[in-house]
Design a protein around this motif. Structure first.
Motif, PDB file in Angstrom:
ATOM      1  N   THR A  24       0.830  -1.209   0.000  1.00  0.00           N
ATOM      2  CA  THR A  24       0.000   0.000   0.000  1.00  0.00           C
ATOM      3  C   THR A  24       0.861   1.255   0.000  1.00  0.00           C
ATOM      4  N   GLY A  25       1.888   1.269   0.845  1.00  0.00           N
ATOM      5  CA  GLY A  25       2.778   2.425   0.904  1.00  0.00           C
ATOM      6  C   GLY A  25       3.484   2.682  -0.414  1.00  0.00           C
ATOM      7  N   MET A  26       3.967   1.621  -1.051  1.00  0.00           N
ATOM      8  CA  MET A  26       4.663   1.789  -2.333  1.00  0.00           C
ATOM      9  C   MET A  26       3.707   2.255  -3.431  1.00  0.00           C
ATOM     10  N   VAL A  27       2.466   1.776  -3.392  1.00  0.00           N
ATOM     11  CA  VAL A  27       1.466   2.235  -4.362  1.00  0.00           C
ATOM     12  C   VAL A  27       1.198   3.728  -4.184  1.00  0.00           C
ATOM     13  N   ILE A  28       1.097   4.180  -2.929  1.00  0.00           N
ATOM     14  CA  ILE A  28       0.862   5.610  -2.670  1.00  0.00           C
ATOM     15  C   ILE A  28       2.028   6.441  -3.188  1.00  0.00           C
ATOM     16  N   VAL A  29       3.253   5.999  -2.934  1.00  0.00           N
ATOM     17  CA  VAL A  29       4.432   6.722  -3.424  1.00  0.00           C
ATOM     18  C   VAL A  29       4.451   6.751  -4.949  1.00  0.00           C
ATOM     19  N   GLY A  30       4.194   5.602  -5.568  1.00  0.00           N
ATOM     20  CA  GLY A  30       4.188   5.536  -7.028  1.00  0.00           C
ATOM     21  C   GLY A  30       3.106   6.400  -7.645  1.00  0.00           C
ATOM     22  N   PHE A  31       1.920   6.412  -7.030  1.00  0.00           N
ATOM     23  CA  PHE A  31       0.824   7.237  -7.538  1.00  0.00           C
ATOM     24  C   PHE A  31       1.176   8.718  -7.452  1.00  0.00           C
ATOM     25  N   ALA A  32       1.764   9.133  -6.311  1.00  0.00           N
ATOM     26  CA  ALA A  32       2.139  10.540  -6.138  1.00  0.00           C
ATOM     27  C   ALA A  32       3.195  10.955  -7.165  1.00  0.00           C
ATOM     28  N   LEU A  33       4.194  10.099  -7.389  1.00  0.00           N
ATOM     29  CA  LEU A  33       5.233  10.412  -8.375  1.00  0.00           C
ATOM     30  C   LEU A  33       4.654  10.469  -9.778  1.00  0.00           C
ATOM     31  N   TRP A  34       3.705   9.582 -10.082  1.00  0.00           N
ATOM     32  CA  TRP A  34       3.070   9.563 -11.405  1.00  0.00           C
ATOM     33  C   TRP A  34       2.288  10.847 -11.647  1.00  0.00           C
ATOM     34  N   ILE A  35       1.538  11.296 -10.646  1.00  0.00           N
ATOM     35  CA  ILE A  35       0.780  12.537 -10.777  1.00  0.00           C
ATOM     36  C   ILE A  35       1.725  13.723 -10.985  1.00  0.00           C
ATOM     37  N   PHE A  36       2.835  13.739 -10.230  1.00  0.00           N
ATOM     38  CA  PHE A  36       3.784  14.850 -10.365  1.00  0.00           C
ATOM     39  C   PHE A  36       4.436  14.866 -11.745  1.00  0.00           C
ATOM     40  N   LEU A  37       4.814  13.690 -12.258  1.00  0.00           N
ATOM     41  CA  LEU A  37       5.470  13.627 -13.559  1.00  0.00           C
ATOM     42  C   LEU A  37       4.521  14.031 -14.684  1.00  0.00           C
ATOM     43  N   ILE A  38       3.235  13.728 -14.528  1.00  0.00           N
ATOM     44  CA  ILE A  38       2.271  14.046 -15.585  1.00  0.00           C
ATOM     45  C   ILE A  38       1.822  15.503 -15.496  1.00  0.00           C
ATOM     46  N   LEU A  39       1.459  15.958 -14.304  1.00  0.00           N
ATOM     47  CA  LEU A  39       0.884  17.295 -14.158  1.00  0.00           C
ATOM     48  C   LEU A  39       1.904  18.350 -13.752  1.00  0.00           C
ATOM     49  N   GLY A  40       2.912  17.946 -12.956  1.00  0.00           N
ATOM     50  CA  GLY A  40       3.885  18.908 -12.464  1.00  0.00           C
ATOM     51  C   GLY A  40       3.292  19.916 -11.501  1.00  0.00           C
ATOM     52  N   LYS A  41       2.174  19.592 -10.894  1.00  0.00           N
ATOM     53  CA  LYS A  41       1.488  20.499  -9.968  1.00  0.00           C
ATOM     54  C   LYS A  41       1.236  19.797  -8.637  1.00  0.00           C
ATOM     55  N   LEU A  46       1.657  16.419  -2.889  1.00  0.00           N
ATOM     56  CA  LEU A  46       2.300  15.184  -3.341  1.00  0.00           C
ATOM     57  C   LEU A  46       3.483  14.818  -2.454  1.00  0.00           C
ATOM     58  N   ILE A  47       4.199  15.813  -1.945  1.00  0.00           N
ATOM     59  CA  ILE A  47       5.294  15.530  -1.016  1.00  0.00           C
ATOM     60  C   ILE A  47       4.760  14.875   0.252  1.00  0.00           C
ATOM     61  N   LEU A  48       3.627  15.381   0.743  1.00  0.00           N
ATOM     62  CA  LEU A  48       3.011  14.776   1.926  1.00  0.00           C
ATOM     63  C   LEU A  48       2.591  13.335   1.642  1.00  0.00           C
ATOM     64  N   LEU A  49       2.052  13.099   0.448  1.00  0.00           N
ATOM     65  CA  LEU A  49       1.666  11.737   0.070  1.00  0.00           C
ATOM     66  C   LEU A  49       2.882  10.817   0.002  1.00  0.00           C
ATOM     67  N   ILE A  50       3.975  11.311  -0.575  1.00  0.00           N
ATOM     68  CA  ILE A  50       5.190  10.504  -0.687  1.00  0.00           C
ATOM     69  C   ILE A  50       5.747  10.175   0.694  1.00  0.00           C
ATOM     70  N   ILE A  51       5.758  11.168   1.592  1.00  0.00           N
ATOM     71  CA  ILE A  51       6.246  10.927   2.957  1.00  0.00           C
ATOM     72  C   ILE A  51       5.363   9.911   3.674  1.00  0.00           C
ATOM     73  N   ALA A  52       4.031  10.099   3.555  1.00  0.00           N
ATOM     74  CA  ALA A  52       3.098   9.176   4.211  1.00  0.00           C
ATOM     75  C   ALA A  52       3.245   7.766   3.650  1.00  0.00           C
ATOM     76  N   GLY A  53       3.306   7.647   2.326  1.00  0.00           N
ATOM     77  CA  GLY A  53       3.469   6.335   1.712  1.00  0.00           C
ATOM     78  C   GLY A  53       4.786   5.689   2.083  1.00  0.00           C
ATOM     79  N   GLY A  54       5.859   6.504   2.139  1.00  0.00           N
ATOM     80  CA  GLY A  54       7.158   5.965   2.526  1.00  0.00           C
ATOM     81  C   GLY A  54       7.164   5.444   3.952  1.00  0.00           C
ATOM     82  N   LEU A  55       6.519   6.173   4.874  1.00  0.00           N
ATOM     83  CA  LEU A  55       6.442   5.722   6.265  1.00  0.00           C
ATOM     84  C   LEU A  55       5.638   4.427   6.386  1.00  0.00           C
ATOM     85  N   ILE A  56       4.523   4.366   5.650  1.00  0.00           N
ATOM     86  CA  ILE A  56       3.708   3.139   5.675  1.00  0.00           C
ATOM     87  C   ILE A  56       4.514   1.952   5.173  1.00  0.00           C
TER      88      ILE A  56
END
Length: 249
Positions: A24-41, A46-56
């Motif tokens: 679950t944590g890796m999916v959250i990190v991957g999803f956040a990175l995917w959104i950032f790479l596509i939208l750049g917004k 997204l940083i909060l999502l990456i931190i939360a996913g990484g901790l999980i």
């Protein structure tokens, strides 16, 4: 050291639970990175999502290692870390829902939607996202269809006094085939005898998204309750396994 049958069941239940947490944590990190790479917004969110996913993911990996090695120290540390994370999730989630949801979250969503309209012609991912949103939710613009003429950039400037909108605003077989459509002041689409009210219900996508979220709140609440229960059970299993490993040593 050989655990009794119950201890082995607890051990492998703990391993499975933590594998789920890790994935679950890796999916959250991957999803956040995917959104950032596509939208750049949405960088801060997204940083909060990456931190939360990484901790999980990290705590899930720690739980797997602790259970597989049957280490009392790691199991106790994992239980404490899991309970601390659960406390932060509950307190943080409550604060967000109570103090931020109605004001900051809704305002941020609306502002980001409005700002992204100007990039419709320049960003293929944003165009795909807007077209999917408007076709799927049967909506147009943020508040209404005139948002495109106001915030959509030069490509949506008024033509002969008529505001322009993407073709995805029109959900009818009678819609013109052009990429953009002109909505005249009488509510007609281009030169076609199709009234705007017949192909679009007048709601902007911001209201439709809010409605979708509100309709799914019971399901979301149920998922959150299930997640909290799983984390509590993982902490209990870790504590039981720690006590059993001590008694067996």
């Amino acid at each position: 050291m050989s655990l009794p049958c119950f201890g082995k069941c607890v051990k492998w239940l703990l391993v499975v639970q933590n594998l789920i947490f890790f994935i679950t944590g890796m999916v959250i990190v991957g999803f956040a990175l995917w959104i950032f790479l596509i939208l750049g917004k949405f960088l801060s969110a997204l940083i909060l999502l990456i931190i939360a996913g990484g901790l999980i993911a990290m705590i899930g990996l720690l739980g797997c290692l602790a259970a597989c090695n049957e280490s009392k120290t790691l199991l106790i540390f994992f239980s404490v870390a899991l309970l601390l994370r659960l406390t932060v999730e509950l307190v943080g989630g409550t604060l967000v829902l109570v103090y931020l949801y109605r004001d900051q979250v809704e305002r941020t969503l609306r502002d980001h939607m409005i700002n992204s309209m100007s990039e419709y012609d320049n960003s293929h991912p944003l165009r795909m996202a807007w077209d999917f949103l408007q076709e799927k939710l049967d909506c147009c613009g943020v508040i209404n269809q005139t948002d495109w003429a106001v915030h959509g950039g030069e490509g949506f400037s008024n033509v002969n006094g008529s505001p322009m909108a993407p073709h995805s605003c029109c959900n009818s077989s009678h819609c013109p085939l052009s990429e953009k459509i002109s909505l005249d002041t009488t509510g007609m689409l281009d030169n076609h005898s199709v009234n705007l009210s017949e192909v679009w219900d007048g709601f902007g996508c911001y209201y439709k998204i809010r409605e979708e979220i509100e309709n799914r709140l019971p399901v979301l609440f149920g998922c959150l309750v299930g997640l909290v229960f799983m984390q509590l059970m993982a902490a209990v299993f870790a504590y039981i396994l720690a006590q059993m490993t001590e008694s067996e040593s």
